[in-house]
Scaffold this motif. Structure first.
Motif, PDB file in Angstrom:
ATOM      1  N   CYS A   1     -38.297 -11.539 -28.288  1.00  0.00           N
ATOM      2  CA  CYS A   1     -38.311 -10.710 -29.498  1.00  0.00           C
ATOM      3  C   CYS A   1     -38.923 -11.493 -30.663  1.00  0.00           C
ATOM      4  O   CYS A   1     -38.650 -12.680 -30.815  1.00  0.00           O
ATOM      5  N   SER A   2     -39.714 -10.844 -31.495  1.00  0.00           N
ATOM      6  CA  SER A   2     -40.195 -11.488 -32.709  1.00  0.00           C
ATOM      7  C   SER A   2     -39.017 -11.590 -33.677  1.00  0.00           C
ATOM      8  O   SER A   2     -38.014 -10.888 -33.506  1.00  0.00           O
ATOM      9  N   ILE A   3     -39.161 -12.452 -34.688  1.00  0.00           N
ATOM     10  CA  ILE A   3     -38.023 -12.657 -35.589  1.00  0.00           C
ATOM     11  C   ILE A   3     -37.713 -11.389 -36.370  1.00  0.00           C
ATOM     12  O   ILE A   3     -36.558 -11.047 -36.595  1.00  0.00           O
ATOM     13  N   PHE A   4     -38.759 -10.661 -36.766  1.00  0.00           N
ATOM     14  CA  PHE A   4     -38.485  -9.425 -37.488  1.00  0.00           C
ATOM     15  C   PHE A   4     -37.793  -8.403 -36.581  1.00  0.00           C
ATOM     16  O   PHE A   4     -36.895  -7.688 -37.010  1.00  0.00           O
ATOM     17  N   ARG A   5     -38.224  -8.376 -35.284  1.00  0.00           N
ATOM     18  CA  ARG A   5     -37.553  -7.481 -34.336  1.00  0.00           C
ATOM     19  C   ARG A   5     -36.078  -7.848 -34.202  1.00  0.00           C
ATOM     20  O   ARG A   5     -35.216  -6.970 -34.119  1.00  0.00           O
ATOM     21  N   ILE A   6     -35.775  -9.138 -34.208  1.00  0.00           N
ATOM     22  CA  ILE A   6     -34.371  -9.573 -34.131  1.00  0.00           C
ATOM     23  C   ILE A   6     -33.603  -9.045 -35.332  1.00  0.00           C
ATOM     24  O   ILE A   6     -32.517  -8.482 -35.201  1.00  0.00           O
ATOM     25  N   TYR A   7     -34.219  -9.193 -36.509  1.00  0.00           N
ATOM     26  CA  TYR A   7     -33.582  -8.674 -37.723  1.00  0.00           C
ATOM     27  C   TYR A   7     -33.333  -7.176 -37.585  1.00  0.00           C
ATOM     28  O   TYR A   7     -32.238  -6.672 -37.826  1.00  0.00           O
ATOM     29  N   TRP A   8     -34.382  -6.472 -37.156  1.00  0.00           N
ATOM     30  CA  TRP A   8     -34.322  -5.010 -37.173  1.00  0.00           C
ATOM     31  C   TRP A   8     -33.399  -4.466 -36.080  1.00  0.00           C
ATOM     32  O   TRP A   8     -32.616  -3.561 -36.322  1.00  0.00           O
TER      33      TRP A   8
ATOM     34  N   LEU B   1     -26.357 -14.267 -29.623  1.00  0.00           N
ATOM     35  CA  LEU B   1     -27.052 -12.987 -29.528  1.00  0.00           C
ATOM     36  C   LEU B   1     -28.507 -13.146 -29.965  1.00  0.00           C
ATOM     37  O   LEU B   1     -29.434 -12.642 -29.326  1.00  0.00           O
ATOM     38  N   ILE B   2     -28.692 -13.887 -31.060  1.00  0.00           N
ATOM     39  CA  ILE B   2     -30.042 -14.104 -31.575  1.00  0.00           C
ATOM     40  C   ILE B   2     -30.833 -14.948 -30.584  1.00  0.00           C
ATOM     41  O   ILE B   2     -31.995 -14.661 -30.286  1.00  0.00           O
ATOM     42  N   GLU B   3     -30.170 -15.984 -30.031  1.00  0.00           N
ATOM     43  CA  GLU B   3     -30.828 -16.864 -29.066  1.00  0.00           C
ATOM     44  C   GLU B   3     -31.272 -16.059 -27.845  1.00  0.00           C
ATOM     45  O   GLU B   3     -32.396 -16.208 -27.352  1.00  0.00           O
ATOM     46  N   ALA B   4     -30.401 -15.179 -27.374  1.00  0.00           N
ATOM     47  CA  ALA B   4     -30.710 -14.369 -26.189  1.00  0.00           C
ATOM     48  C   ALA B   4     -31.925 -13.479 -26.451  1.00  0.00           C
ATOM     49  O   ALA B   4     -32.832 -13.369 -25.616  1.00  0.00           O
ATOM     50  N   ALA B   5     -31.969 -12.880 -27.621  1.00  0.00           N
ATOM     51  CA  ALA B   5     -33.089 -12.001 -27.968  1.00  0.00           C
ATOM     52  C   ALA B   5     -34.377 -12.795 -28.047  1.00  0.00           C
ATOM     53  O   ALA B   5     -35.445 -12.346 -27.636  1.00  0.00           O
ATOM     54  N   ARG B   6     -34.240 -14.026 -28.540  1.00  0.00           N
ATOM     55  CA  ARG B   6     -35.404 -14.882 -28.693  1.00  0.00           C
ATOM     56  C   ARG B   6     -35.988 -15.211 -27.314  1.00  0.00           C
ATOM     57  O   ARG B   6     -37.197 -15.183 -27.114  1.00  0.00           O
ATOM     58  N   ILE B   7     -35.085 -15.529 -26.351  1.00  0.00           N
ATOM     59  CA  ILE B   7     -35.531 -15.860 -25.001  1.00  0.00           C
ATOM     60  C   ILE B   7     -36.209 -14.649 -24.358  1.00  0.00           C
ATOM     61  O   ILE B   7     -37.173 -14.774 -23.636  1.00  0.00           O
ATOM     62  N   ASP B   8     -35.709 -13.470 -24.720  1.00  0.00           N
ATOM     63  CA  ASP B   8     -36.360 -12.258 -24.216  1.00  0.00           C
ATOM     64  C   ASP B   8     -37.700 -11.993 -24.888  1.00  0.00           C
ATOM     65  O   ASP B   8     -38.370 -11.005 -24.563  1.00  0.00           O
TER      66      ASP B   8
END
Lengths: 313, 282
Positions: free
Chosen positions: B183-190, B174-181
């Motif tokens: 997303c900044s790391i804080f956005r991933i957290y939030w 899920l985190i990897e997918a968001a990263r590819i999209d």
């Protein structure tokens, strides 16, 4: 086609490189609040305590180097030794019977036939939600010195003269231990209950088929399987007992008497009532050493038992 | 068939012991609450007589009015609320952020730093009590709620708890997918981590709130002006008052205890499992 994949790969590796960097920066950033706050309000005060233990200081004036005198002073103070004795005795009185009762209650709550289980659970747990200050005030009045105190009037029914609890060596300890017992017994019951519920029923079934009696089941299944939970409660009980403070302070209404003064109460009185910050720091160091000894001891025991179990398995 | 009839009396006596034990334990747990209420409604001359009153009296309002004359009860309750909410909200944010970093981000020294945090859990809070008091007085924070809130945000257990939870509850994909999209790391957290760990927030929130609400030694040391007292410190002041008016003292204690008990009764399952889960899982 070929150039396309190359481009893709190139972008990907460049991206993951910067990704690592971004990861690190975010990682350090996210954990930094803890370390900054801990440096100011945790590590520095801790080191400063070790420093202060060798100085004479009233909190306002100059600090003067005092060598080991602070330690000599407290080690020569009979009240200091009494506070250690009280801490240990009250700790044992408040913890040992409590854990035994908690075990029995958990065993009862775990019974298959029991109804209203949650009602009992809630009732038994409720004291834990009460603050220690409230418990201490309430129990100070229950253990009131006068004949109208709840405990004294109960004892009066059997013709016992009223006990002056605050001035009695054992009376004071019993009152303080009762506060600890009442507030914590439900908490530990729930911990033991969680442990018992994690034991598979198959084990008991198998034991029953083999003809094991109830006490044999208790001894050979329940107790060994509960070991980690017992160790946890003993550990928390030990560390908690060594830090008893609120109960005696409230019970003696500020006038900490030798019948019930504990190490932390002794430290508090030295520092914040007499402004002897040097000797109070020395007491803090001694308390720290005692707690460390017990913590390490407990870790060793836990590891040893853990290893024993692994070997058996 | 025969078996059950033989076992019946034995079963009955077992049941009798079982319920007897639990009812007795329940009464011992609950009676002090009831007695506290009774005392909070009695005038002092009734309290001072033997045998003690076991039924409520007429002074419910008078006793509490006397409490209000002695301490700023509602001010203290507000202070307790401010401190507890601030520390709880702040700790949930900081602990989940750090827990996320330890669970999902790779950086140098991560595991060593995590062990360091675990080690800080073993230090008894009394060790640094005096110097921390000194720091607070140098900062000019004596009798200021900041003195409780800021140091209260240090929560090694919370970080440990959040790390364990995030590790299991948030899949790496899920985190990897968001990263590819992008997303900044804080956005991933939030946007991804926090919605997935709401149960952990509830658990840790109850633990932290209870601890701060009931804390006594540190607030006693730094909150010196009456206007800055939390409930626990105010109760101590009430108990120290010169007149030993037990009806008044227990009235204050009773009404200070009631709010948390009501919340506990409403959410008893969540409370019990939260407050003991930390222990059981670690």
């Amino acid at each position: 086609m070929v150039s396309n994949t190359e481009k893709h790969n190139g972008r990907k590796s460049r991206r993951s490189l910067s990704q690592d960097k971004r990861n690190s920066i975010a990682g350090y950033l996210f954990i930094s609040p803890f370390f900054i706050l801990f440096a100011i309000f945790g590590l520095f005060p801790m080191l400063f305590s070790f420093y202060l233990a060798f100085f004479k200081w009233n909190g306002l004036g100059e600090m003067t180097y005092n060598g080991f005198n602070n330690f000599t002073i407290i080690f020569n103070d009979p009240v200091f030794w009494k506070s250690i004795y009280n801490t240990v005795v009250i700790g044992l009185m408040g913890t040992v019977p409590q854990l035994i009762v908690a075990f029995l209650l958990a065993y009862a709550l775990n019974s298959q036939v029991l109804r209203f289980r949650n009602t009992f659970r809630v009732a038994i747990f409720m004291p834990y939600v009460t603050s220690i200050v409230a418990v201490a005030i309430l129990f100070s009045i229950i253990f009131n010195n006068q004949s109208f105190g709840l405990v004294n009037s109960f004892l009066g029914l059997f013709g016992v003269d009223p006990i002056v609890f605050t001035q009695s060596e054992w009376g004071a300890k019993i009152a303080i231990a009762a506060m600890i017992f009442w507030r914590w017994v439900g908490y530990n019951t729930i911990i033991f209950l969680a442990g018992m519920q994690s034991i598979s029923n198959d084990l008991y079934e198998a034991a029953k088929i083999d003809g094991a009696t109830l006490s044999q089941q208790l001894r050979y299944i329940t107790l060994p399987m509960l070991k980690p939970f017992v160790l946890f409660t003993v550990f928390m009980g030990t560390i908690g007992s060594l830090q008893i403070f609120t109960e005696p302070l409230i019970f003696f209404n500020g006038n900490l008497r030798v019948e019930g003064i504990t190490v932390v109460a002794y430290l508090y009185r030295d520092a914040f009532e007499s402004n002897f910050f040097g000797t109070a720091s020395a007491t803090a160091i001694v308390l720290f050493a005692i707690i460390m000894v017990f913590s390490v001891l407990n870790l060793l025991i836990t590891n040893r038992l853990g290893r024993g179990k692994a070997r058996k398995a | 068939m025969k078996d059950t009839t033989v076992n019946q009396p034995k079963k009955d006596s077992k049941r009798f012991i079982l319920y007897g034990l639990l009812i007795f334990a329940g009464l011992v747990s609950l009676f002090p609450f009831y007695w506290m209420f009774v005392m909070a409604t009695q005038p002092n001359h009734v309290i001072n007589q033997t045998p003690p009153a076991l039924l409520p009296g007429p002074e419910l309002v008078t006793n509490f009015t006397n409490v209000l004359g002695q301490i700023d009860f509602f001010g203290a309750m507000l202070n307790s609320l401010i401190v507890s909410v601030a520390v709880t909200a702040g700790s949930l944010f900081l602990c989940s952020l750090a827990g996320f970093a330890f669970a999902k981000l790779k950086f140098k020294g991560r595991d060593v730093l995590f062990v360091l945090i675990l080690i800080t859990m073993m230090i008894p809070p009394q060790l640094g009590l005096i110097p921390t008091y000194y720091i607070i007085s140098q900062l000019g924070w004596l009798s200021d709620l900041k003195a409780i809130i800021v140091p209260g945000l240090i929560n090694a257990f919370g970080i440990f708890w959040m790390r364990q939870y995030i590790k299991e509850a948030v899949p790496d994909e899920l985190i990897e997918a968001a990263r590819i999209d992008g997303c900044s790391i804080f956005r991933i957290y939030w946007n991804i981590v926090t919605p997935a760990i709401l149960p952990a927030f509830a658990t840790l929130g109850i633990i932290v709130f209870m601890n701060v609400w009931n804390d006594f030694l540190w607030p006693l040391v730094v909150l010196q002006d009456q206007s800055s007292h939390t409930l626990q410190v105010a109760l101590r002041a009430l108990n120290d008052s010169y007149s030993r008016d037990y009806g008044m003292i227990l009235s204050g204690t009773f009404w200070a205890t009631v709010p948390l008990i009501i919340v506990f009764l409403l959410f008893n399952k969540a409370f019990i499992s939260s407050l003991t889960q930390g222990a059981v899982k670690s």
